[in-house]
Scaffold this active site. Structure first.
Site, PDB file in Angstrom:
ATOM      1  N   ARG A   1       0.844  -1.192   0.000  1.00  0.00           N
ATOM      2  CA  ARG A   1       0.000   0.000   0.000  1.00  0.00           C
ATOM      3  C   ARG A   1       0.875   1.237   0.000  1.00  0.00           C
ATOM      4  O   ARG A   1       1.634   1.476   0.925  1.00  0.00           O
ATOM      5  CB  ARG A   1      -0.915   0.017   1.221  1.00  0.00           C
ATOM      6  CG  ARG A   1      -1.685   1.307   1.247  1.00  0.00           C
ATOM      7  CD  ARG A   1      -2.897   1.252   2.094  1.00  0.00           C
ATOM      8  NE  ARG A   1      -3.450   2.589   2.222  1.00  0.00           N
ATOM      9  CZ  ARG A   1      -4.358   2.905   3.101  1.00  0.00           C
ATOM     10  NH1 ARG A   1      -4.820   1.984   3.926  1.00  0.00           N
ATOM     11  NH2 ARG A   1      -4.817   4.118   3.156  1.00  0.00           N
TER      12      ARG A   1
ATOM     13  N   ARG B   1      -6.763   1.036  -3.088  1.00  0.00           N
ATOM     14  CA  ARG B   1      -5.627   0.522  -2.321  1.00  0.00           C
ATOM     15  C   ARG B   1      -5.540  -0.990  -2.430  1.00  0.00           C
ATOM     16  O   ARG B   1      -6.546  -1.677  -2.571  1.00  0.00           O
ATOM     17  CB  ARG B   1      -5.725   0.943  -0.855  1.00  0.00           C
ATOM     18  CG  ARG B   1      -6.858   0.429  -0.073  1.00  0.00           C
ATOM     19  CD  ARG B   1      -7.908   1.408   0.396  1.00  0.00           C
ATOM     20  NE  ARG B   1      -7.781   2.807   0.196  1.00  0.00           N
ATOM     21  CZ  ARG B   1      -7.600   3.703   1.194  1.00  0.00           C
ATOM     22  NH1 ARG B   1      -7.494   3.314   2.435  1.00  0.00           N
ATOM     23  NH2 ARG B   1      -7.557   4.977   0.930  1.00  0.00           N
TER      24      ARG B   1
ATOM     25  N   ASP C   1      -6.306  -2.424   2.823  1.00  0.00           N
ATOM     26  CA  ASP C   1      -6.714  -1.483   3.872  1.00  0.00           C
ATOM     27  C   ASP C   1      -7.137  -2.310   5.077  1.00  0.00           C
ATOM     28  O   ASP C   1      -7.961  -3.223   4.948  1.00  0.00           O
ATOM     29  CB  ASP C   1      -7.895  -0.641   3.355  1.00  0.00           C
ATOM     30  CG  ASP C   1      -8.268   0.472   4.321  1.00  0.00           C
ATOM     31  OD1 ASP C   1      -7.387   0.984   5.026  1.00  0.00           O
ATOM     32  OD2 ASP C   1      -9.464   0.847   4.361  1.00  0.00           O
TER      33      ASP C   1
ATOM     34  N   ASP D   1      -8.550  -1.865   8.976  1.00  0.00           N
ATOM     35  CA  ASP D   1      -9.078  -0.935   9.975  1.00  0.00           C
ATOM     36  C   ASP D   1      -9.361  -1.686  11.270  1.00  0.00           C
ATOM     37  O   ASP D   1      -9.933  -2.781  11.251  1.00  0.00           O
ATOM     38  CB  ASP D   1     -10.386  -0.283   9.484  1.00  0.00           C
ATOM     39  CG  ASP D   1     -10.137   0.768   8.404  1.00  0.00           C
ATOM     40  OD1 ASP D   1      -9.035   1.353   8.375  1.00  0.00           O
ATOM     41  OD2 ASP D   1     -11.046   0.996   7.591  1.00  0.00           O
TER      42      ASP D   1
HETATM   43  N1  LIG Z   1      -9.544   2.517  14.199  1.00  0.00           N
HETATM   44  C1  LIG Z   1      -8.607   2.802  13.296  1.00  0.00           C
HETATM   45  N2  LIG Z   1      -8.173   1.856  12.420  1.00  0.00           N
HETATM   46  C2  LIG Z   1      -7.230   2.148  11.481  1.00  0.00           C
HETATM   47  N3  LIG Z   1      -6.643   3.354  11.330  1.00  0.00           N
HETATM   48  C3  LIG Z   1      -7.038   4.324  12.178  1.00  0.00           C
HETATM   49  C4  LIG Z   1      -8.034   4.100  13.179  1.00  0.00           C
HETATM   50  N4  LIG Z   1      -8.190   5.262  13.898  1.00  0.00           N
HETATM   51  C5  LIG Z   1      -7.357   6.145  13.349  1.00  0.00           C
HETATM   52  N5  LIG Z   1      -6.670   5.610  12.325  1.00  0.00           N
HETATM   53  C6  LIG Z   1      -5.659   6.336  11.540  1.00  0.00           C
HETATM   54  O1  LIG Z   1      -6.100   6.426  10.222  1.00  0.00           O
HETATM   55  C7  LIG Z   1      -4.964   6.270   9.374  1.00  0.00           C
HETATM   56  C8  LIG Z   1      -5.368   5.494   8.175  1.00  0.00           C
HETATM   57  O2  LIG Z   1      -6.044   6.289   7.350  1.00  0.00           O
HETATM   58  P1  LIG Z   1      -6.418   5.720   5.923  1.00  0.00           P
HETATM   59  O3  LIG Z   1      -5.601   6.377   4.889  1.00  0.00           O
HETATM   60  O4  LIG Z   1      -6.407   4.199   5.939  1.00  0.00           O
HETATM   61  O5  LIG Z   1      -7.910   6.191   5.857  1.00  0.00           O
HETATM   62  P2  LIG Z   1      -8.883   5.696   4.813  1.00  0.00           P
HETATM   63  O6  LIG Z   1      -8.814   4.186   4.799  1.00  0.00           O
HETATM   64  O7  LIG Z   1      -8.649   6.431   3.523  1.00  0.00           O
HETATM   65  O8  LIG Z   1     -10.288   6.120   5.390  1.00  0.00           O
HETATM   66  P3  LIG Z   1     -11.147   5.415   6.497  1.00  0.00           P
HETATM   67  O9  LIG Z   1     -10.450   5.649   7.810  1.00  0.00           O
HETATM   68  O10 LIG Z   1     -12.453   6.114   6.367  1.00  0.00           O
HETATM   69  O11 LIG Z   1     -11.257   3.936   6.178  1.00  0.00           O
HETATM   70  C9  LIG Z   1      -3.961   5.445  10.128  1.00  0.00           C
HETATM   71  O12 LIG Z   1      -2.671   5.885   9.833  1.00  0.00           O
HETATM   72  C10 LIG Z   1      -4.325   5.632  11.572  1.00  0.00           C
HETATM   73  O13 LIG Z   1      -3.419   6.470  12.250  1.00  0.00           O
HETATM   74  N1  LIG Z   2     -16.765  -0.664  -0.857  1.00  0.00           N
HETATM   75  C1  LIG Z   2     -15.735  -0.069  -0.246  1.00  0.00           C
HETATM   76  N2  LIG Z   2     -15.543   1.242  -0.401  1.00  0.00           N
HETATM   77  C2  LIG Z   2     -14.500   1.823   0.227  1.00  0.00           C
HETATM   78  C3  LIG Z   2     -13.622   1.070   1.041  1.00  0.00           C
HETATM   79  C4  LIG Z   2     -13.853  -0.300   1.180  1.00  0.00           C
HETATM   80  O1  LIG Z   2     -13.110  -1.016   1.889  1.00  0.00           O
HETATM   81  N3  LIG Z   2     -14.928  -0.844   0.531  1.00  0.00           N
HETATM   82  N4  LIG Z   2     -12.589   1.678   1.662  1.00  0.00           N
HETATM   83  C5  LIG Z   2     -12.393   2.960   1.525  1.00  0.00           C
HETATM   84  C6  LIG Z   2     -11.274   3.574   2.218  1.00  0.00           C
HETATM   85  O2  LIG Z   2     -11.275   3.284   3.532  1.00  0.00           O
HETATM   86  C7  LIG Z   2     -13.229   3.818   0.681  1.00  0.00           C
HETATM   87  N5  LIG Z   2     -14.293   3.140   0.067  1.00  0.00           N
END
Ligand SMILES: Nc1ncnc2c1ncn2[C@@H]1O[C@H](COP(=O)(O)OP(=O)(O)OP(=O)(O)O)[C@@H](O)[C@H]1O
Ligand SMILES: Nc1nc2c(c(=O)[nH]1)N=C(CO)CN2
Length: 164
Positions: free
Chosen positions: A85, A94, A97, A99
């Site tokens: 990534r 990506r 990902d 979370d």
């Molecule tokens: N619960 C969590 N899980 C993962 N990352 C988190 C969480 N809380 C905060 N973060 C922060 O978010 C950053 C990741 O942001 P990322 O670029 O993956 O966001 P995104 O995937 O684009 O959006 P989203 O967070 O909506 O999925 C990490 O570097 C981390 O510091």
């Molecule tokens: N369907 C789907 N959409 C997304 C996803 C994902 O995992 N699934 N992750 C994102 C960035 O966190 C933005 N949009």
């Protein structure tokens, strides 16, 4: 022995061989000391939320963990890097990902880590897989079980892999 906690993780990918990447990511996480795989959901093909981009494969896993949330987040970020990534465009495509959705019933709000994941309650691509493996887990902000949260999201863009 250290007490263990439960952590729910969401996995997503929409670049490269997503199925292979997601399976390998789970194997990688399960090999880290202090992280034990307890359950994994099916994979779902989901319409991308956010900017126009290819469909995602999404799923969730539950791990028994003996490390604190911050170290678990570090392990997730390391694993994302391992699977290539590089782009950090918000909500952009990506290869992997990861979370951190839930960690027991902890509520945490720091600049780098929020638990529960702040957007999990509205995301069908998270709740539909999660309800398979954790229907009775109480999301501590809303105080509602995953089964109830999942029943209220629009799941029209979420399809079980191989069922369409
Ligand atoms: N619960 C969590 N899980 C993962 N990352 C988190 C969480 N809380 C905060 N973060 C922060 O978010 C950053 C990741 O942001 P990322 O670029 O993956 O966001 P995104 O995937 O684009 O959006 P989203 O967070 O909506 O999925 C990490 O570097 C981390 O510091
Ligand atoms: N369907 C789907 N959409 C997304 C996803 C994902 O995992 N699934 N992750 C994102 C960035 O966190 C933005 N949009």
């Amino acid at each position: 022995m250290k007490p263990s906690q439960s952590a729910a993780i969401a996995l997503g990918s929409n670049m490269g061989d997503s199925y292979k990447t997601l399976e390998a990511a789970i194997d990688t996480l399960a090999k880290i000391p202090g992280i034990i795989l307890q359950a994994k959901s099916s994979w779902y093909r989901t319409k991308a939320v956010g900017p126009p981009q290819p469909d995602y494969l999404n799923g969730c896993a539950i791990f028994q963990v003996e490390i604190p949330p911050v170290l678990l987040l570090e392990a997730l970020l390391r694993t994302e890097k391992k699977f290539g990534r590089v782009r950090r465009e918000q909500w952009g495509p990506r290869s992997l990902d990861l979370d951190l959705l839930l960690y027991d019933d902890i509520i945490m709000d720091t600049p780098h880590l929020q638990i529960p994941h702040p957007r999990m309650r509205s995301r069908a691509f998270v709740l539909i897989p999660l309800v398979e493996i954790a229907p009775d887990w109480v999301e501590p902000i809303s105080q509602r079980v995953i089964r109830d949260l999942a029943s209220e999201v629009d799941c029209s863009g979420v399809h079980l892999l191989n069922s369409i």
